[in-house]
Design an enzyme around this catalytic site. Structure first.
Site, PDB file in Angstrom:
ATOM      1  CD  GLU A   1     -71.488  33.781 -78.749  1.00  0.00           C
ATOM      2  OE1 GLU A   1     -71.130  33.527 -79.913  1.00  0.00           O
ATOM      3  OE2 GLU A   1     -72.627  33.509 -78.321  1.00  0.00           O
TER       4      GLU A   1
ATOM      5  CG  HIS B   1     -78.133  25.535-100.731  1.00  0.00           C
ATOM      6  ND1 HIS B   1     -79.373  26.078-100.864  1.00  0.00           N
ATOM      7  CD2 HIS B   1     -77.935  25.389 -99.405  1.00  0.00           C
ATOM      8  CE1 HIS B   1     -79.905  26.248 -99.679  1.00  0.00           C
ATOM      9  NE2 HIS B   1     -79.054  25.837 -98.771  1.00  0.00           N
TER      10      HIS B   1
ATOM     11  NE  ARG C   1     -75.978  29.077 -80.722  1.00  0.00           N
ATOM     12  CZ  ARG C   1     -75.163  29.585 -81.641  1.00  0.00           C
ATOM     13  NH1 ARG C   1     -73.909  29.853 -81.328  1.00  0.00           N
ATOM     14  NH2 ARG C   1     -75.579  29.801 -82.863  1.00  0.00           N
TER      15      ARG C   1
ATOM     16  NE  ARG D   1     -69.960  35.360 -87.447  1.00  0.00           N
ATOM     17  CZ  ARG D   1     -70.521  34.441 -86.657  1.00  0.00           C
ATOM     18  NH1 ARG D   1     -70.691  34.681 -85.369  1.00  0.00           N
ATOM     19  NH2 ARG D   1     -70.883  33.294 -87.119  1.00  0.00           N
TER      20      ARG D   1
ATOM     21  NE  ARG E   1     -73.695  28.164 -85.586  1.00  0.00           N
ATOM     22  CZ  ARG E   1     -72.524  27.666 -85.959  1.00  0.00           C
ATOM     23  NH1 ARG E   1     -72.447  26.465 -86.515  1.00  0.00           N
ATOM     24  NH2 ARG E   1     -71.422  28.365 -85.768  1.00  0.00           N
TER      25      ARG E   1
ATOM     26  CB  CYS F   1     -68.444  25.428 -80.687  1.00  0.00           C
ATOM     27  SG  CYS F   1     -69.117  26.963 -80.045  1.00  0.00           S
TER      28      CYS F   1
ATOM     29  CG  ASN G   1     -67.350  31.400 -85.759  1.00  0.00           C
ATOM     30  OD1 ASN G   1     -66.206  31.002 -85.886  1.00  0.00           O
ATOM     31  ND2 ASN G   1     -68.399  30.638 -85.991  1.00  0.00           N
ATOM     32  CG  ASP G   2     -70.476  36.031 -82.606  1.00  0.00           C
ATOM     33  OD1 ASP G   2     -70.525  36.894 -83.514  1.00  0.00           O
ATOM     34  OD2 ASP G   2     -71.365  35.188 -82.440  1.00  0.00           O
TER      35      ASP G   2
HETATM   36  C1  PEP Z   1     -69.308  31.498 -82.655  1.00  0.00           C
HETATM   37  O1  PEP Z   1     -69.650  32.678 -82.476  1.00  0.00           O
HETATM   38  O2  PEP Z   1     -68.119  31.132 -82.719  1.00  0.00           O
HETATM   39  C2  PEP Z   1     -70.314  30.438 -82.802  1.00  0.00           C
HETATM   40  C3  PEP Z   1     -69.971  29.165 -82.812  1.00  0.00           C
HETATM   41  O3  PEP Z   1     -71.608  30.803 -82.960  1.00  0.00           O
HETATM   42  P1  PEP Z   1     -72.240  31.415 -84.303  1.00  0.00           P
HETATM   43  O4  PEP Z   1     -71.239  31.217 -85.402  1.00  0.00           O
HETATM   44  O5  PEP Z   1     -73.511  30.690 -84.506  1.00  0.00           O
HETATM   45  O6  PEP Z   1     -72.437  32.855 -83.926  1.00  0.00           O
HETATM   46 MG    MG Z   2     -71.659  33.222 -81.950  1.00  0.00          MG
END
Ligand code: PEP
Ligand code: MG
Length: 577
Positions: A433, A190, A333, A467, A297, A504, A456-457
């Site tokens: 993803e 934070h 989402r 990750r 999110r 995203c 990310n996923d």
């Molecule tokens: C992703 O997986 O790239 C994503 C945007 O969702 P999160 O990071 O919330 O899993």
């Molecule tokens: Mg994700």
């Protein structure tokens, strides 16, 4: 004598100041028992200390109300929440009454127990909450001994400490402290987030620094590279001045971009959307001229709670995002909860052997129909207040999207019959993803209105690299030929079928990678507001047709170094930088 230290840059900017070395308020307390007749007085002492801390925080909140970034309010709320936590408070009372421990020792044991629980969590966000627990318990401890934080910061000082609570950070800046360096902490804490919004340079994770500096020594701090130099020489001072000039130029240029379009040099309009998790993010997205919210999110409504938020509460939260964005598209989402994001609601399964591959996202929602219905009802009611798009996480095939659509259709009829306004033709999209969805995209694209690539996923599943596991280092990287191929193909398939595609994942927020994404065909980015203007600046300096002509060379790159060379060659020249 000049010494150089390396940490992690947590908030950019360059500072020059005198070190204010603050040794830790260690809670090293030996086992201390009290007599039975001291128990009541000890409990009273503790409760008064907790009461004083609550009052201090309340006063701080009021004093700083209008002056500070919205995040600070959230941190104070989180600390206030910790102060009310029955697990913390009852545990303390029980230890004092039941085991006749001193308040200090009971605090010490509670701190060990709670922080061990946080440390064991898989989610980096929650692991970094250890700092918050430490800070709250440290405050109670200081208050037990009527100790205060020591002296205030002075203008021109660089605070060097183990960690710094967010609330204090804001005060420090008002006192003229020019930077903060911590031996612990993480860029996800934070405090680091707040330092970034206060534009206060910060470096975290410089172990052993407290022992190797003396109070009053001159330091240069580079919040971008994480470099800290004690007793800087003429060359260091020159570099510091250059960095300052560069940062000031950058900030001026960036501020000017708030109202500018996101258009490439050759005139192509790029959609720059924001990722958001809180009302503060939404407000910032609006202020920076985001085209809309590309990813909201919803987990964050659930994560700090023990009770699942009901339909009305969710409705108000979603409606307010739509109202704040004033007619711009808002992509919300569906809940992406699972054992990977340890929740306290009890919705996700406990102790899944492999949470990233477990019952998360749409899989969890389908297993808990009431959860999905409550969220969809709230969303559908909110749809009357703006341009809502619904995004389904962790889609592997068309059946999951079809299921969501069927529930939407049924609930829309029910809600309208009950007199609620529900927008017509709400768009439903899929997160791409899960590699299966990317590879067999043509089988599900007919069922969706838009796609959002969650890199990310996607990267973790494509490369079989967790990750959140720091030990994997570069094994987790989007700069892998397999990732680039999948991205190119998903974007292409979206175009062929007339379905807009955005990215995203964090990738979209890294300005160095903007040319690469453009070359892969991307025309919609969704990213955290913190780097929105940086990305806009780079996109405006890119020549899209030239980059697309370089795509074959990118696709020939056989490994990460070759991809990085391509990226370096394609960085556009930013005017004034
Ligand atoms: C992703 O997986 O790239 C994503 C945007 O969702 P999160 O990071 O919330 O899993
Ligand atoms: Mg994700």
């Amino acid at each position: 004598m000049r010494r150089q230290f390396q940490g992690q840059g947590a908030s950019r900017g360059s500072a020059l100041g005198r070190a204010w070395v603050r040794l830790p308020d260690v809670l090293e307390v030996g086992e201390q028992h009290i007599a039975a007749d001291q128990v009541d007085a000890e409990l009273e002492r503790l409760h008064q200390a907790v009461g004083r801390v609550r009052a201090e925080m309340q006063a701080l909140r009021e004093r700083l109300q209008d002056a500070l970034a919205p995040e600070l309010g959230q941190f104070l709320d989180l600390h206030a929440l910790l102060l009310e936590d029955p697990e913390l408070l009852q545990g303390l009372d029980e230890a004092i009454r039941g085991q006749q421990l001193s308040a200090d020792y009971a605090l010490h044991l509670q701190r060990e127990r709670i922080t061990a629980g946080f440390r064991a969590m898989d989610d980096v966000y929650f692991r970094s909450r250890v700092e918050d627990v430490d800070q709250v318990i440290g405050r109670i401890h200081a208050s037990l001994h009527a100790r205060h934080d020591g002296r205030a910061g002075m203008a021109g000082e660089v605070l060097v400490a183990e960690t710094v609570p967010p609330a204090e950070l804001a005060q420090l800046q008002q006192q003229g402290v020019v930077a903060v360096v911590t031996t612990g902490g993480s860029p996800l804490s934070h405090s680091a987030i707040l330092a970034r919004s206060l534009h206060l340079p910060m470096v975290v994770g410089v172990p052993g620094l407290l022992q190797r500096l003396s109070d009053g020594e001159v330091l240069t701090v580079d919040g971008t590279s994480g470099e800290v130099v004690a007793a800087p020489g003429p060359a260091d001072l020159r570099r510091h001045r250059e960095r300052r000039r560069a940062v000031a130029r950058e900030l001026r240029a960036l501020r000017r971009l708030r109202r500018e379009p996101t258009r490439t040099l050759d005139g192509v309009e790029i959609g720059l959307y924001a990722n958001a998790e809180s009302p503060g993010d939404v407000a910032r997205a609006h202020a920076l001229g985001a085209a809309g919210i590309g990813l909201y999110r919803t987990e964050f409504l659930f994560l700090q709670r023990t009770v699942v938020p009901g339909e009305d509460e969710q409705f108000h939260a979603y409606r307010d995002v739509l109202l704040a964005m004033d007619g711009r598209p808002v992509t919300i989402r569906l809940l992406d909860l699972g054992a990977d994001k340890a929740d306290r609601t009890g919705l996700a399964l406990r102790d899944e052997p492999n949470p990233a591959l477990g019952l998360r996202g749409i899989r969890l929602a389908m297993a808990r129909p009431a959860l999905l219905e409550t969220q969809l009802r709230a969303l559908l009611r909110a749809s009357a207040y703006g341009r809502l798009r619904i995004l389904v996480p962790m889609v592997a095939g068309r059946e999951q999207v079809r299921h969501v659509r069927t529930v939407i259709d049924r609930l829309s009829v029910e809600l309208r019959t009950a007199g609620h306004g529900v927008a017509e033709g709400i768009q439903v999209g899929a997160m791409i993803e899960v590699p299966a969805a990317a590879l067999a995209l043509s089988t599900l694209i007919g069922d969706v209105d838009f796609l959002s690539i969650g890199t990310n996923d996607l990267v973790q599943y494509l490369l079989a690299a967790d990750r959140d596991n720091e030990a994997l280092g570069e094994f987790y990287t989007p700069l892998h030929p397999a990732v680039l191929r999948v991205l190119r193909d998903v974007i292409r398939t979206g175009k062929v079928h007339g379905r807009p595609v955005s990215v995203c994942g964090e990738l979209a927020g890294d300005p160095d990678l903007s040319p690469l994404l453009l070359a892969l065909g991307l025309e919609q980015f969704s990213l955290h507001p913190a780097t929105l203007l940086d990305v806009r600046q780079v996109l405006r300096a890119c020549d899209l047709s030239r980059l697309r002509a370089r795509l074959p060379a990118l696709m020939r790159a056989p490994d990460r170094p070759a991809i990085e060379r391509w990226i370096t060659r394609q960085q556009p020249r930013i005017e004034g930088a």
